[in-house]
Design a protein around this motif. Structure first.
Motif, PDB file in Angstrom:
ATOM      1  N   THR A 146       0.884  17.546  -2.195  1.00 25.86           N
ATOM      2  CA  THR A 146      -0.010  18.465  -1.492  1.00 25.86           C
ATOM      3  C   THR A 146      -0.531  19.571  -2.399  1.00 25.86           C
ATOM      4  O   THR A 146      -1.716  19.917  -2.355  1.00 25.86           O
ATOM      5  CB  THR A 146       0.710  19.064  -0.272  1.00 25.86           C
ATOM      6  N   VAL A 147       0.341  20.153  -3.227  1.00 27.66           N
ATOM      7  CA  VAL A 147      -0.122  21.246  -4.092  1.00 27.66           C
ATOM      8  C   VAL A 147      -1.034  20.748  -5.203  1.00 27.66           C
ATOM      9  O   VAL A 147      -1.749  21.541  -5.820  1.00 27.66           O
ATOM     10  CB  VAL A 147       1.057  22.044  -4.699  1.00 27.66           C
ATOM     11  N   SER A 148      -1.028  19.440  -5.463  1.00 25.56           N
ATOM     12  CA  SER A 148      -1.847  18.895  -6.549  1.00 25.56           C
ATOM     13  C   SER A 148      -3.290  18.655  -6.133  1.00 25.56           C
ATOM     14  O   SER A 148      -4.115  18.265  -6.972  1.00 25.56           O
ATOM     15  CB  SER A 148      -1.244  17.579  -7.057  1.00 25.56           C
ATOM     16  N   ARG A 149      -3.613  18.884  -4.857  1.00 20.38           N
ATOM     17  CA  ARG A 149      -4.982  18.699  -4.389  1.00 20.38           C
ATOM     18  C   ARG A 149      -5.358  19.830  -3.437  1.00 20.38           C
ATOM     19  O   ARG A 149      -4.487  20.473  -2.846  1.00 20.38           O
ATOM     20  CB  ARG A 149      -5.165  17.327  -3.743  1.00 20.38           C
ATOM     21  N   ALA A 150      -6.641  20.045  -3.288  1.00 21.58           N
ATOM     22  CA  ALA A 150      -7.122  21.208  -2.554  1.00 21.58           C
ATOM     23  C   ALA A 150      -6.805  21.120  -1.077  1.00 21.58           C
ATOM     24  O   ALA A 150      -6.957  20.063  -0.451  1.00 21.58           O
ATOM     25  CB  ALA A 150      -8.629  21.352  -2.753  1.00 21.58           C
ATOM     26  N   GLY A 151      -6.369  22.257  -0.522  1.00 22.67           N
ATOM     27  CA  GLY A 151      -6.126  22.333   0.913  1.00 22.67           C
ATOM     28  C   GLY A 151      -4.845  21.641   1.329  1.00 22.67           C
ATOM     29  O   GLY A 151      -4.111  21.081   0.516  1.00 22.67           O
ATOM     30  N   ALA A 152      -4.570  21.692   2.638  1.00 26.53           N
ATOM     31  CA  ALA A 152      -3.381  21.038   3.186  1.00 26.53           C
ATOM     32  C   ALA A 152      -3.707  19.570   3.424  1.00 26.53           C
ATOM     33  O   ALA A 152      -4.327  19.208   4.414  1.00 26.53           O
ATOM     34  CB  ALA A 152      -2.967  21.712   4.489  1.00 26.53           C
ATOM     35  N   ASN A 153      -3.287  18.723   2.498  1.00 26.84           N
ATOM     36  CA  ASN A 153      -3.622  17.297   2.543  1.00 26.84           C
ATOM     37  C   ASN A 153      -2.361  16.497   2.220  1.00 26.84           C
ATOM     38  O   ASN A 153      -2.202  15.991   1.103  1.00 26.84           O
ATOM     39  CB  ASN A 153      -4.751  17.000   1.553  1.00 26.84           C
ATOM     40  N   PRO A 154      -1.443  16.368   3.208  1.00 22.85           N
ATOM     41  CA  PRO A 154      -0.157  15.699   2.947  1.00 22.85           C
ATOM     42  C   PRO A 154      -0.343  14.233   2.550  1.00 22.85           C
ATOM     43  O   PRO A 154      -1.299  13.579   2.947  1.00 22.85           O
ATOM     44  CB  PRO A 154       0.571  15.818   4.289  1.00 22.85           C
ATOM     45  N   PRO A 155       0.621  13.704   1.775  1.00 22.64           N
ATOM     46  CA  PRO A 155       0.525  12.315   1.341  1.00 22.64           C
ATOM     47  C   PRO A 155       0.919  11.330   2.439  1.00 22.64           C
ATOM     48  O   PRO A 155       1.608  11.675   3.398  1.00 22.64           O
ATOM     49  CB  PRO A 155       1.545  12.249   0.200  1.00 22.64           C
ATOM     50  N   THR A 156       0.485  10.099   2.253  1.00 22.96           N
ATOM     51  CA  THR A 156       0.912   9.010   3.132  1.00 22.96           C
ATOM     52  C   THR A 156       2.192   8.394   2.596  1.00 22.96           C
ATOM     53  O   THR A 156       2.594   8.621   1.443  1.00 22.96           O
ATOM     54  CB  THR A 156      -0.170   7.927   3.216  1.00 22.96           C
ATOM     55  N   ALA A 157       2.824   7.572   3.421  1.00 27.16           N
ATOM     56  CA  ALA A 157       4.014   6.854   2.987  1.00 27.16           C
ATOM     57  C   ALA A 157       3.702   5.968   1.787  1.00 27.16           C
ATOM     58  O   ALA A 157       4.499   5.868   0.843  1.00 27.16           O
ATOM     59  CB  ALA A 157       4.568   6.022   4.143  1.00 27.16           C
ATOM     60  N   ALA A 158       2.537   5.338   1.796  1.00 27.42           N
ATOM     61  CA  ALA A 158       2.150   4.461   0.688  1.00 27.42           C
ATOM     62  C   ALA A 158       2.010   5.238  -0.617  1.00 27.42           C
ATOM     63  O   ALA A 158       2.413   4.747  -1.683  1.00 27.42           O
ATOM     64  CB  ALA A 158       0.840   3.750   1.016  1.00 27.42           C
ATOM     65  N   GLU A 159       1.462   6.461  -0.548  1.00 24.42           N
ATOM     66  CA  GLU A 159       1.317   7.257  -1.762  1.00 24.42           C
ATOM     67  C   GLU A 159       2.672   7.610  -2.374  1.00 24.42           C
ATOM     68  O   GLU A 159       2.781   7.795  -3.581  1.00 24.42           O
ATOM     69  CB  GLU A 159       0.555   8.547  -1.466  1.00 24.42           C
ATOM     70  N   LEU A 160       3.698   7.704  -1.538  1.00 23.75           N
ATOM     71  CA  LEU A 160       5.046   8.031  -2.028  1.00 23.75           C
ATOM     72  C   LEU A 160       5.872   6.792  -2.303  1.00 23.75           C
ATOM     73  O   LEU A 160       7.052   6.893  -2.673  1.00 23.75           O
ATOM     74  CB  LEU A 160       5.763   8.930  -1.017  1.00 23.75           C
ATOM     75  N   GLY A 161       5.279   5.606  -2.101  1.00 24.70           N
ATOM     76  CA  GLY A 161       5.988   4.367  -2.367  1.00 24.70           C
ATOM     77  C   GLY A 161       7.096   4.065  -1.387  1.00 24.70           C
ATOM     78  O   GLY A 161       8.067   3.370  -1.717  1.00 24.70           O
TER      79      GLY A 161
END
Length: 305
Positions: free
Chosen positions: A288-303
């Motif tokens: 989330t901190v690596s991209r602008a705004g509050a944009n939480p990752p998906t399960a797929a993005e976290l593997g």
């Protein structure tokens, strides 16, 4: 199922137009809203409860919840304005100016029956007498039989009656199974002192797990028998909007995946279970901190499976 109870609002985030002019752009947000979005994207069965405006800003909020798989049917649609927060970023750190008078969020005073096994509370929705008292009542009503978590996520500029607010949060923390506080929030409530001793004081009052975050350093989880530290994940920080909210989603998702979200299991967490949950929270927050705004990752993005 997890029911996230608390604010939904529009964050007006600083942007630049194609002509190079400073501008603000509307994004769905709010501490508890962000946690609900994070949970939905991590594949957790999630509901959201907050009064939301029937206007087009409310539509932005509802559409975002639906897109992330969050059921917002518990949230009433109200003929009242949407809360708006203008965000100022300085070196990636966010400060806020809130516009909330007579908002839909503040107007919710009746709490519905609950189906969820776990309830999450927090944010500025706990400040106002109307909605704050209603959420407190819901938590105290359900805490004896369901897992409850609170993250006050203090915004001092939003608090007009410090005595009333502090008393409400203290009552809610005394009833909570899980408490998350930043180190600054912990000192705001408990005063100066050693962080571990202050955190253990909250455990002594009844919490089963107390999570204290320390920004880029990491987070420590405290129980009656455990003290588990997890370092923050390395990330190129764009801004910190929604970082703590995403962390909360990761912790709850981790506990849910481990089968720990019951009154019996949350009272008997192992060090490995705590570490795994905190690690998932830290990993999600780093995205989330690596991209602008509050944009939480998906399960797929976290593997995740």
């Amino acid at each position: 199922m997890i029911l996230a109870c608390g604010e939904a609002l529009i964050d007006m985030l600083p942007r630049e137009t194609a002509a190079g002019e400073a501008a603000f752009a509307p994004y769905p947000g709010g501490a508890v809203f962000n946690t609900a979005i994070g949970l939905g994207r991590l594949g957790v069965n999630t509901q959201f409860l907050c009064g939301m405006s029937s206007d087009f800003l409310g539509d932005i909020l509802r559409d975002a919840l639906t897109a992330s798989g969050v059921d917002h049917s518990p949230s009433p649609s109200m003929m009242a304005p949407c809360t708006v927060a203008f965000v100022k970023l300085v070196d990636g750190q966010a400060t806020y100016a809130f516009y909330d008078e007579n908002s839909a969020m503040r107007s919710v005073v009746t709490m519905p029956a609950v189906e969820a096994d776990t309830l999450f509370f927090g944010g500025i929705s706990l400040v106002g007498d109307g909605c704050g008292a209603a959420y407190e009542s819901l938590m105290l009503r359900e805490a004896p039989s369901r897992v409850t978590m609170i993250d006050p996520n203090i915004r001092p500029s939003f608090i007009t009656d410090v005595v009333t607010y502090r008393a409400r949060i203290n009552r809610m923390m005394a009833a909570a199974d899980i408490i998350k506080l930043s180190d600054e929030d912990l000192h705001w409530f408990e005063g100066e002192g050693d962080l571990p001793n202050l955190a253990r004081g909250l455990v002594d009052k009844g919490a089963k797990l107390v999570c204290i975050t320390e920004g880029s350093k990491g987070v420590t989880g405290y129980t009656a028998t455990q003290e588990v530290f997890v370092a923050a994940e390395k990330a190129e920080v764009v801004d910190t909007v929604g970082a703590g909210d995403t962390f909360n989603a990761g912790v709850l998702a981790g506990l849910e995946r481990a089968g720990c979200l019951s009154k019996a299991r949350i009272a008997a967490l192992t060090a490995d279970e705590i570490r795994d949950a905190l690690t998932l929270g830290a990993r999600a927050a780093a995205v989330t901190v690596s991209r602008a705004g509050a944009n939480p990752p998906t399960a797929a993005e976290l593997g995740l499976d």
